[in-house]
Design a protein around this motif. Structure first.
Motif, short mmCIF file in Angstrom:
data_model
loop_
_atom_site.label_atom_id
_atom_site.label_comp_id
_atom_site.label_asym_id
_atom_site.label_seq_id
_atom_site.Cartn_x
_atom_site.Cartn_y
_atom_site.Cartn_z
N LEU A 1 28.88 -32.64 -5.90
CA LEU A 1 29.01 -31.62 -4.86
C LEU A 1 28.02 -30.49 -5.14
O LEU A 1 27.66 -30.26 -6.28
CB LEU A 1 30.45 -31.06 -4.84
CG LEU A 1 31.52 -32.08 -4.44
CD1 LEU A 1 32.91 -31.52 -4.72
CD2 LEU A 1 31.39 -32.43 -2.97
N PRO A 2 27.61 -29.78 -4.11
CA PRO A 2 26.63 -28.71 -4.32
C PRO A 2 27.27 -27.49 -4.99
O PRO A 2 28.48 -27.30 -4.91
CB PRO A 2 26.18 -28.36 -2.90
CG PRO A 2 27.36 -28.71 -2.05
CD PRO A 2 27.98 -29.92 -2.70
N GLY A 3 26.44 -26.69 -5.62
CA GLY A 3 26.90 -25.40 -6.09
C GLY A 3 27.28 -24.57 -4.88
O GLY A 3 26.68 -24.72 -3.81
N ALA A 4 28.27 -23.72 -5.03
CA ALA A 4 28.73 -22.92 -3.89
C ALA A 4 29.17 -21.54 -4.37
O ALA A 4 29.91 -21.43 -5.36
CB ALA A 4 29.88 -23.62 -3.18
N PHE A 5 28.71 -20.52 -3.67
CA PHE A 5 29.17 -19.17 -3.96
C PHE A 5 30.64 -19.06 -3.54
O PHE A 5 31.00 -19.46 -2.43
CB PHE A 5 28.36 -18.13 -3.17
CG PHE A 5 26.96 -17.94 -3.68
CD1 PHE A 5 26.72 -17.22 -4.85
CD2 PHE A 5 25.88 -18.47 -3.00
CE1 PHE A 5 25.44 -17.03 -5.33
CE2 PHE A 5 24.59 -18.29 -3.47
CZ PHE A 5 24.36 -17.56 -4.63
N ARG A 6 31.48 -18.54 -4.44
CA ARG A 6 32.88 -18.30 -4.10
C ARG A 6 32.97 -16.86 -3.59
O ARG A 6 32.81 -15.91 -4.33
CB ARG A 6 33.79 -18.51 -5.32
CG ARG A 6 35.26 -18.48 -4.93
CD ARG A 6 36.16 -18.83 -6.06
NE ARG A 6 36.14 -17.73 -7.01
CZ ARG A 6 36.61 -17.78 -8.25
NH1 ARG A 6 37.11 -18.91 -8.72
NH2 ARG A 6 36.55 -16.74 -9.04
N LEU A 7 33.24 -16.74 -2.29
CA LEU A 7 33.20 -15.44 -1.64
C LEU A 7 34.59 -15.05 -1.14
O LEU A 7 35.59 -15.55 -1.64
CB LEU A 7 32.15 -15.45 -0.52
CG LEU A 7 30.73 -15.82 -0.98
CD1 LEU A 7 29.76 -15.82 0.19
CD2 LEU A 7 30.24 -14.90 -2.08
N THR B 1 36.68 -18.64 -0.38
CA THR B 1 35.91 -19.60 0.41
C THR B 1 34.61 -19.95 -0.30
O THR B 1 33.93 -19.06 -0.82
CB THR B 1 35.61 -19.03 1.81
OG1 THR B 1 36.86 -18.77 2.46
CG2 THR B 1 34.81 -20.00 2.65
N LEU B 2 34.26 -21.22 -0.33
CA LEU B 2 33.01 -21.68 -0.94
C LEU B 2 31.93 -21.79 0.12
O LEU B 2 32.11 -22.46 1.14
CB LEU B 2 33.20 -23.03 -1.62
CG LEU B 2 34.20 -23.07 -2.77
CD1 LEU B 2 34.21 -24.46 -3.41
CD2 LEU B 2 33.90 -22.00 -3.81
N TRP B 3 30.79 -21.12 -0.13
CA TRP B 3 29.62 -21.18 0.73
C TRP B 3 28.56 -21.96 -0.05
O TRP B 3 27.87 -21.40 -0.90
CB TRP B 3 29.14 -19.78 1.08
CG TRP B 3 30.05 -18.99 1.97
CD1 TRP B 3 31.37 -18.71 1.77
CD2 TRP B 3 29.70 -18.39 3.21
NE1 TRP B 3 31.86 -17.96 2.81
CE2 TRP B 3 30.86 -17.74 3.70
CE3 TRP B 3 28.51 -18.31 3.94
CZ2 TRP B 3 30.87 -17.04 4.90
CZ3 TRP B 3 28.54 -17.61 5.14
CH2 TRP B 3 29.70 -16.99 5.62
N PRO B 4 28.44 -23.28 0.20
CA PRO B 4 27.50 -24.11 -0.56
C PRO B 4 26.05 -23.68 -0.37
O PRO B 4 25.64 -23.23 0.70
CB PRO B 4 27.70 -25.51 0.01
CG PRO B 4 29.07 -25.47 0.64
CD PRO B 4 29.22 -24.06 1.16
N VAL B 5 25.29 -23.84 -1.44
CA VAL B 5 23.86 -23.52 -1.39
C VAL B 5 23.11 -24.72 -1.96
O VAL B 5 23.49 -25.28 -2.99
CB VAL B 5 23.54 -22.21 -2.14
CG1 VAL B 5 23.88 -22.28 -3.60
CG2 VAL B 5 22.12 -21.76 -1.92
N GLY B 6 22.08 -25.16 -1.26
CA GLY B 6 21.39 -26.39 -1.62
C GLY B 6 20.27 -26.25 -2.62
O GLY B 6 19.50 -27.19 -2.80
N ALA B 7 20.13 -25.11 -3.27
CA ALA B 7 19.05 -24.91 -4.24
C ALA B 7 19.52 -23.92 -5.30
O ALA B 7 20.43 -23.12 -5.07
CB ALA B 7 17.80 -24.38 -3.53
#
Length: 173
Positions: free
Chosen positions: A125-131, A135-141
């Motif tokens: 799974l992608p890394g994701a900012f936990r905000l 809620t996880l906001w995935p980031v592709g880089a």
């Protein structure tokens, strides 16, 4: 002229009823030379105040919003992501616009991305900012993670998937 997704360029003021139609073409020569600009504005008679926030958000999708005294924000899937770090803001948009506060607040709030925000990762799974609201906001880089002075905390897939999921954040190289 248009955005890459072929939508018109969003207005930087409070004039949502004006749709600019701009054409740039060659006026002479082969290969094309001497570019010429022709344009007109289509007027719908509707102002931003008469539009629901979802329509304004669609108009500004992908744009960076800058309003005096407010955090920089990027419109992502109809939500305003407020960003503390200027480098991350630049990672996520190349279309900054100065807008009045009325436009800024018309776009529904999504979350705030603060410096050093937690990033969760899980196998496959992608890394994701936990905000906000976990809620996880995935980031592709990795670049936005690094630019935000964050590090990735690895969790198992079940834990990652148990969080509500926000929109994907697209890193612009």
């Amino acid at each position: 002229m248009s955005r890459p997704d072929k939508h018109s360029v969003a207005p930087g003021n409070d004039d949502c009823g004006r749709i600019p139609v701009d054409v740039v073409h060659s006026s002479t020569g082969s290969p094309p030379q001497q570019l010429t600009h022709q344009g007109l504005d289509l007027l719908s008679g509707r102002g931003c105040a008469s539009m629901p926030g979802s329509r304004i958000a669609a108009l500004y999708e992908g744009y960076g919003l800058q309003a005096d005294g407010l955090p920089a924000a990027v419109v992502v899937r109809g939500r305003r992501l407020q960003i503390e770090n200027a480098s991350v803001y630049t990672d996520l948009t190349r279309n900054p616009l100065r807008v009045p506060r009325s436009i800024y607040f018309a776009v529904p709030y999504g979350a705030a991305l603060h410096d050093h925000a937690t990033v969760l990762g899980a196998p496959g799974l992608p890394g994701a900012f936990r905000l906000d609201h976990d809620t996880l906001w995935p980031v592709g880089a990795l670049q936005p993670v690094s630019d935000n002075h964050s590090s990735i905390t690895m969790v198992d897939r079940a834990s990652w998937l148990s969080h509500p999921r926000g929109p994907d954040l697209n890193y612009l190289r």
